[in-house]
Design an enzyme around this catalytic site. Structure first.
Site: not given
Lengths: 278, 278
Positions: B136, B107-110
């Site tokens: 994501n 769930d890195r939230k690039f």
């Protein structure tokens, strides 16, 4: 052509930096400790240049910091692109920041809920809050992200930049989104020290004078890359754009002589600032 | 009450998942390899439960994966909250994923420009692309972020979730922003496998059947935390909300018996799915 009603025809004063006060005056208006230190050092050092240290490894990063240190106000990192990281690297970067008088900005672009960013900022392999003076965040998750980061960085005197606009094609940070960011920053000046923005002069109202605008994607020659990045020049970013700090990556780090390139960008950035002061 | 014009009075079919086809049918419509594998395993395993492994360290993470593995379809990590990481940890997580038949979601939230996320996804201490099946991204930087991540994850058969809505208070991912995300996902189904969303049933149009919706912030009891997180129940998220996968953190990882809690959430999530199928 001259207008019959010049006062009504004049554009609104909205340059994003409250009528281009000098940095030393704006330092007095800064409510965040890191923001105040930055504005003071920009005036003292006569530099509004930040370098983006997108280099291959930590050794190259530290070498770059020592090379360009004399000419910059901010050293911007992406430490999550390096294959190794340890506390000694962070400590050495801090030593170079003290030696050359610049602030360290980890460009983490935090973008999660408050509870998660607390752990990401304070902990992990990188322990970003231990060695950086400032970091940045997207406001997409809502104001809880500011509260979470403040709980870690506030007591340490750190500052936060909010991403208000981006330099890449098709960015969604525009219009009402950008204005929501401007409002959140104004309402949280104890911890928010400014913005990542593109052209605050075009915003509907100036931002508080204690807040700093930084603009990435700057090169002496305009252009772009294959993944959507678009470049602007120092004169356009600081002048018509109304920003304060130019963030330069490839124009310096890909140069044969990064120190000489930094000196050129520093001169161009500062000349644009002095011209904007009038 | 019966209407004189029932066809006109019927609400639009817009549940975000194209008329609630069963997962095994939707797997055939998936264009991304990881998305197809996920829909197939959800149907085979009869689980639409993802667990959010926000635990203290990698040892606790691996222990949790082995405990809850039998009941989940997705194991969601934030590896940047752990004080250590190495390739062996990633390899052990993959072994557990094979043992228990689940996908690994970092769930890195690039949230950066294309050129930067390439380096962040492929490299760094964490080498996320080496051990995760999906990750994501926020669309704030524009579609270049999809192109950048695809260049790394596409050839490996990985998938990407786009953040369309968030569970935190005051989130800016709403309205036109959410619709821009829906359009970008539909236009990039070779790599985008779905969404992080809250209530796709309320969107103006259903999304393509091959795309999966996952919703965080789920607990068996509704509520919130002090940093803006707001909780919903499995029944509300999958039923009225129109989502597919419930992402559960504190409700499982803080339980005295995480395996037993996972079994309870799995049953609740699957019952809500079966009820929605009608």
């Amino acid at each position: 052509a001259p207008s019959a009603a010049p006062a009504a025809a004049a554009p609104p004063v909205a340059n994003g930096t409250a009528a281009r006060l000098p940095f030393e005056e704006r330092a007095k208006a800064a409510q965040n400790a890191a923001g105040q230190r930055l504005l003071e050092l920009m005036a003292r050092k006569r530099s509004n240049l930040a370098v983006a240290a997108d280099v291959a490894d930590t050794a190259a990063m530290l070498r770059l910091a020592d090379q360009v240190g004399p000419d910059i106000c901010v050293f911007k990192t992406h430490v999550d692109i390096f294959s190794s990281w340890d506390a000694a690297t962070g400590a050495e970067l801090r030593r170079l920041a003290d030696k050359h008088d610049f602030l360290v900005f980890e460009d983490r672009k935090f973008a999660d809920i408050g509870n998660t960013v607390v752990a990401q900022y304070a902990g992990g392999v990188h322990r970003i809050a231990d060695w950086s003076d400032l970091t940045n965040a997207h406001l997409v998750p809502g104001p809880g992200i500011i509260d979470g980061l403040r709980s870690v960085g506030g007591p340490r005197g750190h500052g936060l930049l909010l991403l208000a606009e981006m330099s890449s094609k098709g960015a969604l940070a525009t219009g009402a989104y950008t204005q929501a960011v401007a409002q959140a920053a104004a309402a949280n000046q104890d911890f928010v020290m400014g913005f990542i923005s593109q052209a605050p002069a075009k915003w509907p109202a100036p931002t508080p004078p204690g807040l700093v605008h930084m603009t990435p994607g700057v090169q002496l020659a305009a252009g772009g890359d294959a993944l959507g990045q678009q470049y602007n020049t120092p004169a356009s970013v600081i002048g018509a754009g109304g920003s304060d700090v130019i963030i330069v990556g490839r124009g310096i780090i890909k140069a044969d002589d990064p120190a000489a390139a930094a000196a050129r960008y520093r001169a161009a950035g500062w000349a644009a600032y002095e011209a904007a002061l009038g």
